[in-house]
Design a protein around this motif. Structure first.
Motif, PDB file in Angstrom:
ATOM      1  N   HIS A  37      25.084  -6.046  75.166  1.00 26.41           N
ATOM      2  CA  HIS A  37      25.600  -7.362  74.724  1.00 26.41           C
ATOM      3  C   HIS A  37      26.046  -8.218  75.898  1.00 26.41           C
ATOM      4  O   HIS A  37      26.998  -7.879  76.603  1.00 26.41           O
ATOM      5  CB  HIS A  37      26.748  -7.217  73.737  1.00 26.41           C
ATOM      6  CG  HIS A  37      27.247  -8.547  73.257  1.00 26.41           C
ATOM      7  ND1 HIS A  37      26.396  -9.503  72.753  1.00 26.41           N
ATOM      8  CD2 HIS A  37      28.479  -9.107  73.224  1.00 26.41           C
ATOM      9  CE1 HIS A  37      27.083 -10.589  72.436  1.00 26.41           C
ATOM     10  NE2 HIS A  37      28.348 -10.375  72.712  1.00 26.41           N
ATOM     11  N   HIS A  78      27.745 -10.968  65.839  1.00 31.15           N
ATOM     12  CA  HIS A  78      29.118 -10.579  66.174  1.00 31.15           C
ATOM     13  C   HIS A  78      29.835 -10.256  64.872  1.00 31.15           C
ATOM     14  O   HIS A  78      29.885 -11.102  63.974  1.00 31.15           O
ATOM     15  CB  HIS A  78      29.861 -11.731  66.846  1.00 31.15           C
ATOM     16  CG  HIS A  78      29.339 -12.105  68.193  1.00 31.15           C
ATOM     17  ND1 HIS A  78      28.260 -12.915  68.383  1.00 31.15           N
ATOM     18  CD2 HIS A  78      29.788 -11.770  69.438  1.00 31.15           C
ATOM     19  CE1 HIS A  78      28.048 -13.066  69.685  1.00 31.15           C
ATOM     20  NE2 HIS A  78      28.959 -12.394  70.345  1.00 31.15           N
ATOM     21  N   HIS A 121      30.360  -5.401  68.459  1.00 29.82           N
ATOM     22  CA  HIS A 121      31.800  -5.103  68.419  1.00 29.82           C
ATOM     23  C   HIS A 121      32.156  -4.013  67.410  1.00 29.82           C
ATOM     24  O   HIS A 121      32.474  -2.908  67.814  1.00 29.82           O
ATOM     25  CB  HIS A 121      32.656  -6.360  68.210  1.00 29.82           C
ATOM     26  CG  HIS A 121      32.517  -7.341  69.336  1.00 29.82           C
ATOM     27  ND1 HIS A 121      32.693  -6.985  70.646  1.00 29.82           N
ATOM     28  CD2 HIS A 121      32.177  -8.658  69.353  1.00 29.82           C
ATOM     29  CE1 HIS A 121      32.486  -8.044  71.422  1.00 29.82           C
ATOM     30  NE2 HIS A 121      32.164  -9.061  70.668  1.00 29.82           N
TER      31      HIS A 121
END
Ligand SMILES: [Zn+2]
Length: 447
Positions: A59, A203, A257
């Motif tokens: 990422h 995300h 995440h």
């Protein structure tokens, strides 16, 4: 045939080899094993190094490299607001492109050969092609309005951008889509992108503010959207449940995440075959928390490591991310054996490859795979027991530059020197950074 010799070769998919050799021919690996048994070829001796697969950054936001240091110690909402303001006021397509070029140069110097990049401006594909690195550029799309006309317009603009990018896809550089996050993307837009058949990155489950926004329709993001005239209501029992309901998980996205996920969420991620980009330093620095990585790995989820943007991290080095990942899991779980060093190194290489569905091509040193390679000098660690090279790389080495880097056999760094460097780039990004600093100083001056 080129024979790369090193004091240690770490194939990742098999145990380390002392005095090992990797032989490359036509961009592919044709031998991995002891130096004594290697086939004949031209010798390149890397010396007192650990030779590993090229590191995979699961990422990044390469276009934001010049924002490093500009957004320190802000609340998440203020952080995003200042970033957006500076982008509009200071940045141009040329400046974004230089920023991405600068970020890739930094990453390659740190042994990173593959990049999964979420990009708003769309410049990263070109920057990756120029440097000849491997990667996926996920074109970002934002539109929080569920109004059908707004959704249609966002989808049309996205389709235009993708049509331009698709023409420049190559074997090494590919295109995907990133519906940015629940607080910037409406339900119908998420559902539309999910049905597009494209590679997706999103995300998700990053902050408490996002969690409150999705689950309660309250908090900082809800306040900001209401102030812009949008109606906000609770959408799901969790951010992952929202993606499941909208069909996004069915598209097996890269989930960026996943800090705030429950056992139910983890089961849904695993059941869908979705993968995860874990960003331990960004999550810690922004105060979001520690992702339950052990639980995700136990559930069979493919997890890679990401640096996130230089506006958040502020450093791009995956050996450092692997160290942070281990330390965070040991603190979180009070376990001395959480994520052993070889496993952490696997996250930065083969784990990242699996998360990006590149595991048949890269991520480990195996005959038949493409020769993405990185070597780190160990001579600074002289005087330590030469017993565990994975522990040396993860725990002892620090954010050292790579001595040697190759992508599909093409050498990018030799003796710590980045080949084909753009010598004027430094001045251009310095000028952009000055313009950003001046904008922030104006922005912060009391009126
Ligand atoms: Zn990000």
């Amino acid at each position: 045939m080129i024979r790369y010799h090193a004091r240690w070769v770490l194939p990742i998919s098999s145990p380390p080899i002392r005095d090992g050799t990797v032989v490359e021919l036509g961009g592919r690996i044709v031998y991995v094993g002891p130096r004594a048994d290697a086939p004949d070829g031209e010798d390149r001796d890397l010396g007192d190094c650990a030779l590993i697969p090229g590191l995979i950054n699961a990422h990044t936001h390469l276009e934001l490299t010049v924002f490093r240091g500009l957004l320190e110690d802000l609340s998440f909402r203020e952080w995003i607001a200042r970033l957006q303001g500076a982008k509009v006021a200071v940045m141009t397509p040329e400046r974004f492109l230089d920023s991405a070029r600068w970020g890739i140069a930094e990453g390659v110097r740190a042994g990173i050969t593959s990049y999964a990049d979420t990009c708003d401006s769309g410049v990263v594909l070109q920057a990756m092609r120029e440097r000849g690195v491997r990667g996926i550029m996920y074109q970002e799309v934002f539109s929080p309005s569920a109004d059908p006309a707004a959704v249609r317009e966002a989808a049309a603009r996205l389709a235009e951008k993708l049509a331009l990018h698709d023409a420049f896809e190559t074997e090494l550089q590919q295109v995907g889509v990133s519906p940015h996050a629940p607080y910037t993307v409406s339900d119908p837009l998420f559902a539309l992108v999910a049905r597009s058949g494209r590679r997706i990155a999103v995300h998700i489950a990053e902050s408490e503010a996002e969690h409150r926004f999705v689950c309660e329709g309250e908090g900082a993001f809800a306040d900001a959207l209401r102030a812009r005239g949008f109606s906000v209501a609770p959408r799901a029992s969790s951010p992952i449940a929202l993606l499941a309901r909208l069909g996004v998980l069915d598209a097996r996205p890269l989930l960026i995440h996943c800090v705030r996920v429950t056992d139910t969420d983890i089961a849904a991620i695993a059941g869908s075959g979705s993968t995860v980009a874990h960003c331990p330093i960004s999550n810690a620095k922004l105060g979001h928390g520690v992702a339950p990585v052990l639980e995700m790995l136990d559930a069979g989820i493919a997890v890679g490591l990401g640096s996130d943007s230089m506006a958040a991290n502020n450093r791009m080095h995956l050996l450092e991310e692997s160290r942070a990942a281990v330390l965070a899991q040991r603190v979180r779980n009070s376990r001395f054996d959480a994520l052993a060093a070889p496993r952490a190194l696997e996250l930065a290489t083969l784990g990242g490859a699996r998360a990006l569905e590149l595991q048949d091509r890269v991520g480990s040193l195996e005959v038949g795979k493409e020769a993405d390679l990185a070597a780190f000098d160990l001579s600074a660690l002289a005087g330590t027991a030469d017993a565990d090279p994975a522990a040396a790389l993860v725990f002892a080495l620090g954010a050292e530059p790579a001595k040697f880097v190759a992508v599909a056999g093409t050498v990018k760094v030799w003796n710590w020197e980045l080949l084909n460097e753009d010598l004027e780039l430094h001045q251009r990004v310095t000028d952009t950074a000055s313009a950003l600093r001046a904008w922030v100083e104006r922005d912060l001056r009391p009126s």
